[in-house]
Design an enzyme around this catalytic site. Structure first.
Site, PDB file in Angstrom:
ATOM      1  CB  VAL A 150      -0.947   0.021   1.225  1.00  0.00           C
ATOM      2  CG1 VAL A 150      -1.750  -1.271   1.312  1.00  0.00           C
ATOM      3  CG2 VAL A 150      -0.183   0.247   2.529  1.00  0.00           C
ATOM      4  CB  SER A 151       1.054   4.160   1.022  1.00  0.00           C
ATOM      5  OG  SER A 151       1.383   5.517   1.088  1.00  0.00           O
ATOM      6  CG  ASN A 152       5.725   6.119  -0.164  1.00  0.00           C
ATOM      7  OD1 ASN A 152       4.919   6.769  -0.814  1.00  0.00           O
ATOM      8  ND2 ASN A 152       6.609   6.685   0.629  1.00  0.00           N
ATOM      9  N   GLY A 210       3.156   1.885  -4.749  1.00  0.00           N
ATOM     10  CA  GLY A 210       3.833   2.530  -5.868  1.00  0.00           C
ATOM     11  C   GLY A 210       5.104   1.805  -6.252  1.00  0.00           C
ATOM     12  CB  SER A 258      -4.299  -0.478  -1.179  1.00  0.00           C
ATOM     13  OG  SER A 258      -5.191   0.445  -0.596  1.00  0.00           O
TER      14      SER A 258
END
Length: 703
Positions: free
Chosen positions: A295-297, A300, A320
């Site tokens: 998720v998040s970083n 990415g 996510s």
């Protein structure tokens, strides 16, 4: 079916594959050449200790009382690990009763007892070619792993967290599936370096001042260090901010390395024994299902890894709220419902976070949100907000004669000029009060510009502070726990952002008085400096930057270019979910334009699906507070759904549902536990009015 690849160095990625695609010529398992030093290995019995909860079990993770150290000044590696898992799990997952923990997610869901998972954990420091600072990788192999049907899930840390940063997200889902889970801290993590004492963290989190492998030490000569300490004693350097490496540029590589490290660990356990201490590789990328996740970083990072995976290591992606900086493509627009078509999308992380850092403190006092935004009054003293508005008005950065007019103009600037969705307005104040945009702005300006701690970008530094905001030596017991307590991006765990040029003395940024205004305006002068570096010109005068500032701004711009995502997933099946109310990673600059860019790049070959969840946001942990819990649902639930959908697609050839908006139903009354009726599923055949479509170079999002 993954493509064949040979057992040789992959020049494009710098990886030395340990697994060979050609089973007729099996290779010997060898430690990847990017590993620095020894591999730490431990087995956990699932009773006294385990992979997922560090022996705390589901109830221990939900307990508000933290694990303690027998000797607070000298915690053992096992104690540091336990507290790190506790803190990292609870930082992302809402464990408050009624919010879904134990019902829709949590170690005990679809598991026996407390949900503890036995297995073996491997940890090591690795390096990327051309980089000096080490990165941590870890592989967790549950005892339920089936080497006849091997699977692997990537779990790069969210935010700037350390190696256990994704334990409660990708870690929990993968371990409960019986998959190996491979982690990386992505070159972030705590990585604290006490410049006064020389103390830094070993791989296991314990402190040392000796000349031995550590997670991070600032690149300073002895004389430079002495000069720094003489000028500003009791300061810290931090890995993400001060490694001079722009770690984000390598996040995709770090994930790919973690996968290879995972194959090494698996073959150490399950490879064919040859009787001479060697093992023949039996688990390979060809026979293993690999899902890139987090998720998040971390999400990415897994998307970037899929973009860079030219050799079939990754089968599918499920993430996510991914932090991606998509390449700017003005050839498409974004439209929500009948709203205004958005052309200025895909702003960089540093661009929009420096804007939030400058204007949000004033916008918090806007009549539209002042008394409505949850926890606003708790985290944002009105007097400071009024001072910020006054300073902005005096510099011509907001208009209006009254506080209400100035605050409303600040909110308008963020919504209209920077593309911040109105749905994000209510949660933005609590994030400002928690210094989210301020800490991201400071850390990433340093990282993108490859600045060192000695460069004191915008006269900001890191240190412990006292109740008056003055710099003070960190206490020994707080420093001993940094590995377990820090989220990797100060202010965190007793270390704060200090404005060295604050009027009077170096002061905690939040209570700083700006020299230009002589007001306690949250050190606005420093935040304006960061904003100027992000936009490449003086934010107040509009004049071009000059001298060292211009050089640094150019370096920052180059660093941002290095992290831009291509949108090319090479046809890999991929799904991601994000909350429309995400106030940390605004969806008009991250999730939405990445999907649009992918459609432009891959066209009919795209296998990416995007699910936008209404009444969901970035930090589910905030759902444990009144005012948030009644308005929002856990995005975490839909992240696990996304993983389930990808699993079914890869293992059972189930089609991925079309991109869609999911219309959740907030609880309203938090005394009523969250129920399935609040959480409608991602539909296999969504209604036409709920479908997200890319038509005629426009990404169309239902209202």
């Amino acid at each position: 079916m993954k493509r064949l690849m040979i057992c040789t160095l992959i020049g494009a990625s710098g990886l030395a594959l340990t697994a060979c695609k050609d089973s007729s010529n099996p290779a010997i398992n060898t430690l990847p050449d990017f590993v620095r030093g020894n591999v730490e290995q431990a087995h956990y019995d699932g009773i006294t200790d385990d992979l997922l909860t560090a022996g705390l079990g589901a109830s221990g993770l939900a307990d508000a009382t933290k694990p303690t150290f027998a000797d607070p000044l000298n915690p053992t590696p096992a104690e540091l690990r336990r507290l790190a898992i506790y803190n990292n799990y609870r930082a992302l997952v809402d464990t408050v009763p009624g919010g879904g923990y134990g019902e829709f997610f949590g170690p005990q869901v679809d598991a026996s007892g407390e949900g503890m998972i036995a297995g073996t954990e491997y940890r090591a420091l690795v390096s990327v070619p051309g980089r000096n600072q080490p990165v941590t990788v870890m592989a967790q192999v549950p005892d339920t792993f089936d080497d006849d049907r091997p699977c692997m899930v990537t779990a790069p840390s969210s935010g700037s967290r350390g190696i256990y940063g994704a334990i409660g997200t990708a870690g929990e889902w993968g371990l409960k599936k019986g998959c190996a889970v491979v982690y990386t801290d992505k070159g972030t993590g705590t990585g604290s370096h006490n410049l006064e004492t020389g103390a830094a963290q070993r791989l296991d989190g314990s402190l040392t001042s000796a000349d031995e492998p550590v997670q991070f030490r600032a690149d300073l000569t002895e004389s430079e260090l002495a000069d720094f300490n003489a000028a500003t004693p009791d300061h810290f350097a931090w890995k993400h901010a001060h490694s001079k490496a722009n770690p984000e540029a390598d996040w995709g590589q770090h994930v790919l390395q973690s996968i290879e490290f995972g194959f090494y660990a698996l073959n150490e356990q399950f490879g064919q024994e040859l009787g001479n201490g060697e093992r023949r590789i039996t688990i390979t990328p060809k026979n293993t299902l690999v899902i890139a996740s987090s998720v998040s970083n971390g999400g990415g990072s897994s998307l970037r890894a899929a973009e860079q995976d030219q050799h079939g290591l990754i089968d599918g992606v499920a993430v996510s709220e991914p932090n991606v900086n998509p390449m700017v493509d003005d050839g498409f627009t974004i439209q929500q419902g009948d709203g205004v078509s958005i052309t200025s999308h895909s702003r960089s992380l540093l661009d929009y976070t420096t804007a939030l850092a400058v204007w949000q403190g004033c916008a918090n006092q806007a009549p539209e949100i002042r008394d409505v935004a949850p926890l606003n009054g708790v985290f944002n003293p009105p007097a400071v907000g009024e001072n910020i508005c006054s300073s902005l008005a005096n510099k011509g950065l907001v208009t209006g004669a009254t506080l209400d007019e100035r605050a409303s103009d600040a909110l308008r600037i963020l919504n209209e000029e920077f593309g911040i969705q109105p749905e994000q307005n209510l949660l933005a104040p609590v994030h400002f009060g928690l210094a989210v945009a301020q800490s991201i702005s400071m850390t990433y300006a340093n990282a993108y510009g490859r600045a060192g701690v000695e460069d004191r970008v915008c006269d900001l530094s890191l240190a412990a502070t006292d109740s008056n905001g003055a710099v003070t030596p960190i206490t020994d017991n707080v420093e001993a726990a940094l590995f377990s307590s820090s989220n990797g991006i100060p202010p965190t765990a007793g270390v704060n952002i200090v404005y060295d040029s604050a009027e009077g003395q170096p002061t905690h940024l939040a209570s700083s008085v700006s020299p230009s205004s002589s007001q306690a305006d949250y050190g606005l002068d420093a935040l304006l400096c960061l904003r100027s570096l992000a936009q490449g010109s003086d934010v107040v005068t509009g004049a071009p930057l000059s001298g060292d500032a211009a050089t640094l701004a150019d370096a920052i711009a180059d660093g941002i270019d290095e992290v831009r995502a291509s949108g090319d997933l090479h046809g890999k099946p991929a799904v991601y979910v994000t909350g429309r109310a995400d106030a940390i990673l605004p969806i008009n600059h991250t999730a939405r334009p990445y999907y649009g860019l992918n459609q432009r790049v891959e066209g009919d070959d795209s296998n990416l699906r995007y699910y936008e969840i209404l009444n969901a946001h970035h930090l589910d942990v905030l759902n444990g507070f009144a005012g948030v819990a009644d308005r929002y649902v856990p995005l975490h639930h839909y992240y696990f759904q996304a993983l389930d959908l990808m699993w079914a697609h890869l293992t059972d050839d189930q089609p991925l549902p079309p991109s869609q908006v999911v219309r959740t139903v907030p609880r309203g009354d938090i005394s009523t536990p969250l129920a399935q009726s609040n959480l409608p599923p991602i539909e296999a055949e969504p209604a036409t009015a709920d479908r997200i479509e890319f038509v005629d170079n426009q990404l169309r999002i239902p209202e």
